[in-house]
Design an enzyme around this catalytic site. Structure first.
Site, mmCIF file in Angstrom:
data_model
loop_
_atom_site.group_PDB
_atom_site.id
_atom_site.type_symbol
_atom_site.label_atom_id
_atom_site.label_comp_id
_atom_site.label_asym_id
_atom_site.label_seq_id
_atom_site.Cartn_x
_atom_site.Cartn_y
_atom_site.Cartn_z
ATOM 1 C CE LYS A 18 0.230 -10.389 4.178
ATOM 2 N NZ LYS A 18 0.389 -9.139 3.431
ATOM 3 N NE ARG A 92 -6.429 -10.177 3.703
ATOM 4 C CZ ARG A 92 -5.355 -10.400 2.964
ATOM 5 N NH1 ARG A 92 -5.003 -11.616 2.669
ATOM 6 N NH2 ARG A 92 -4.643 -9.406 2.517
ATOM 7 N NE ARG A 126 3.473 -8.414 -4.702
ATOM 8 C CZ ARG A 126 2.720 -8.435 -3.588
ATOM 9 N NH1 ARG A 126 3.154 -9.030 -2.467
ATOM 10 N NH2 ARG A 126 1.532 -7.822 -3.573
ATOM 11 N NE ARG A 159 -0.461 -10.684 -5.758
ATOM 12 C CZ ARG A 159 -0.491 -10.628 -4.415
ATOM 13 N NH1 ARG A 159 0.526 -11.065 -3.703
ATOM 14 N NH2 ARG A 159 -1.542 -10.124 -3.788
ATOM 15 N NE ARG A 170 -4.188 -6.617 -2.785
ATOM 16 C CZ ARG A 170 -2.973 -6.792 -3.262
ATOM 17 N NH1 ARG A 170 -2.644 -6.245 -4.414
ATOM 18 N NH2 ARG A 170 -2.091 -7.497 -2.625
#
Ligand SMILES: Nc1nc2c(ncn2[C@@H]2O[C@H](COP(=O)(O)OP(=O)(O)O)[C@@H](O)[C@H]2O)c(=O)[nH]1
Ligand SMILES: Nc1ncnc2c1ncn2[C@@H]1O[C@H](COP(=O)(O)OP(=O)(O)O)[C@@H](O)[C@H]1O
Length: 216
Positions: A18, A92, A126, A159, A170
């Site tokens: 995204k 969301r 990431r 993160r 998640r």
């Protein structure tokens, strides 16, 4: 460059791309990328009241309460004013979607359909520069200097919620929470879904859709 103001929502599982795709769209078409996750992480770094409230929910891969998020996101949209934007990470759930539609006319809802196996691999690599929201990936989008942000030279971080056990949670939560939101937008004829394992596969189809929808 699109000829008129457009307001889009991008929806996809954690790590589906995204942020990457939103940045591409906004770089090419002069829109504002409004990322809920980035706003929340910046508040956590600044240790604001919002950051203190959101921190634990994010660390556990749970959604932050609507009362906190909706107000923050609507305030950010007001700040953006009469400019095109892409909402990444909001809404969301239906309550958030209804609050948004009471205020804003959304032109397009883009959903990304990327296999979970691909996502799990991507998220392992990431790295982010949290203050700016810039995202890197070892092997896909390397920083010029290892471990440092390309613009500021500040250190990159991984993160908290990218730890494998939190990512799994998640991903599980994503389908349960987002399918009703996607269905809600489908009823309004706003949804276009893009399936692929790589951003470079998705991007050309996305561009065609947006040019068609926005310049129509
Ligand atoms: N290998 C690979 N990594 C990608 C691709 N697209 C995005 N990424 C990386 O995968 C991670 C997740 O992308 P991101 O845009 O942060 O996803 P988001 O969580 O949905 O916003 C980031 O580290 C991106 O740099 C791709 O096509 N291939
Ligand atoms: N609209 C939202 N409502 C509630 N919590 C949110 C919202 N957007 C983001 N969050 C919180 O911030 C975390 C990170 O969000 P985000 O950066 O969008 O990550 P991802 O796209 O990988 O799920 C989410 O797991 C959730 O805890």
């Amino acid at each position: 460059m699109y000829t008129k103001i457009f307001r889009a929502v991008i929806i996809g599982a954690p790590g589906s791309g995204k942020g990457t795709i939103s940045e591409l769209i906004c770089k090419n078409h002069g829109c504002v990328h409004i990322s809920t996750g980035d706003i929340l992480r910046q508040n956590i770094i600044k240790n604001t009241e919002l950051g203190k409230k959101a921190k634990q929910y994010i660390a556990e891969g749970k959604l932050v309460p609507d009362a906190i998020v909706t107000k923050t996101m609507l305030a950010r949209i007001t700040e953006v004013g009469n400019r095109s934007y892409i909402l990444d990470g909001f809404p969301r759930n239906i309550a958030q979607a209804e609050a948004l539609s009471a205020r804003e006319q959304i032109d397009a809802v883009i959903t990304l359909d990327v296999p979970h196996s691909v996502i799990i691999d991507r998220v392992k690599n990431r790295w982010i520069h949290a203050p700016s929201g810039r995202v890197y990936n070892i092997g896909f989008k390397n920083p010029k200097v290892p471990g440092k942000d390309d613009v500021t030279g500040e250190p990159l971080m991984q993160r908290e919620d990218d730890k494998p056990h939190v990512v799994a949670k998640r991903l599980e939560l994503y389908d349960e929470v987002m399918n009703p939101v996607i269905a809600w937008y489908e009823k309004q004829g706003l949804v276009a879904t893009f399936k692929g394992k790589k951003t470079k596969e998705i991007w050309p189809m996305m561009e065609l859709f947006l040019n068609d929808r926005i310049n129509a």
